[in-house]
Design an enzyme around this catalytic site. Structure first.
Site, PDB file in Angstrom:
ATOM      1  N   ASN A   1      26.437  38.223  47.797  1.00 12.59           N
ATOM      2  CA  ASN A   1      26.395  36.831  47.392  1.00 12.59           C
ATOM      3  C   ASN A   1      27.682  36.132  47.831  1.00 12.59           C
ATOM      4  OD1 ASN A   1      25.575  34.464  45.969  1.00 12.59           O
ATOM      5  ND2 ASN A   1      24.449  35.765  44.546  1.00 12.59           N
TER       6      ASN A   1
ATOM      7  N   HIS B   1      50.326  47.457  48.052  1.00 12.32           N
ATOM      8  CA  HIS B   1      51.773  47.446  48.285  1.00 12.32           C
ATOM      9  C   HIS B   1      52.406  48.575  47.500  1.00 12.32           C
ATOM     10  CE1 HIS B   1      51.760  43.492  50.259  1.00 12.32           C
ATOM     11  NE2 HIS B   1      50.791  43.203  49.407  1.00 12.32           N
TER      12      HIS B   1
ATOM     13  N   GLY C   1      29.082  40.768  39.926  1.00 15.84           N
ATOM     14  CA  GLY C   1      29.908  39.606  40.246  1.00 15.84           C
ATOM     15  C   GLY C   1      31.324  39.717  39.716  1.00 15.84           C
TER      16      GLY C   1
ATOM     17  N   THR D   1      39.728  51.368  39.897  1.00 17.68           N
ATOM     18  CA  THR D   1      40.943  51.961  40.444  1.00 17.68           C
ATOM     19  C   THR D   1      40.795  53.447  40.728  1.00 17.68           C
ATOM     20  OG1 THR D   1      41.819  52.415  38.249  1.00 17.68           O
ATOM     21  CG2 THR D   1      42.396  50.285  39.243  1.00 17.68           C
TER      22      THR D   1
END
Length: 189
Positions: A103, A133, A160, A183
């Site tokens: 989407n 980073h 979403g 994660t």
């Protein structure tokens, strides 16, 4: 560095291979990568501003731009529908293995390889962030950045606003809830 204008007018350039290891270091300020990001931005602009058409009619112009952005044959995008706007770093480090729908407002920072399996669907505002980073201030000050691969297995649904981080692999059939920040990796199902 040699470059040439393509059918869509963007500079054709393929960046070096992505970092192969987890948290691989790279310097984004190298001239080749700066040029590759410019190429991607030119193509994103054209893709994101291309005229919509009925899905049943197909959109050969939009597909040609996307094929150039991803550096794949246009025929490989037959079952791919990416609603604009789409944002990428390079485009050329994204591998679509089959049918895929996403989407609006997808962001894929493909500083490392991002692989998306077959029959995968994304809701709006999904981000796949292979760029990261270091936590060392000195490393960040040096201009080096890190990247790690992302793999989305076959038959996954990403809700979403979800955010998939570097070095994550989602096995087949995984569902990621809307707004989740992923994660760590998950196995099939």
């Amino acid at each position: 560095m040699s470059s040439a204008a393509t059918e869509t007018g963007a500079t054709r350039y393929i960046p070096p291979p992505p970092c192969a290891s987890k948290n691989g270091l790279y310097k984004p300020s190298t001239p080749e990568l700066v040029e590759a990001r410019l190429r991607a931005r030119q193509l994103m602009y054209k893709y994101n501003n291309s005229l919509p058409k009925r899905e049943t009619d197909g959109n050969p112009e939009r597909n040609a731009i996307l094929a150039e952005l991803l550096n794949v044959p246009v025929e490989s995008l037959g079952e791919v529908l990416i609603e604009p706007p789409l944002y990428v770093d390079y485009g050329t480090n994204i591998r679509l293995l089959g049918s895929f729908y996403t989407n609006y407002n997808t962001c894929i920072l493909d500083c490392a390889l991002v692989t998306i399996g077959r029959r995968v669907m994304f809701g709006p505002n999904v981000s796949l962030l292979a760029a990261t980073h270091g936590i060392s201030v000195k490393e960040r000050q040096s201009g080096w950045e890190r990247a790690g691969e992302i793999v989305i297995g076959d038959d996954c649904w990403i809700g979403g606003g979800a955010n998939i981080q570097a070095n994550v692999t989602l096995g087949r059939g995984c569902t990621v809830g809307a707004g989740a920040i992923v994660t760590k990796s998950f196995p099939d199902w």
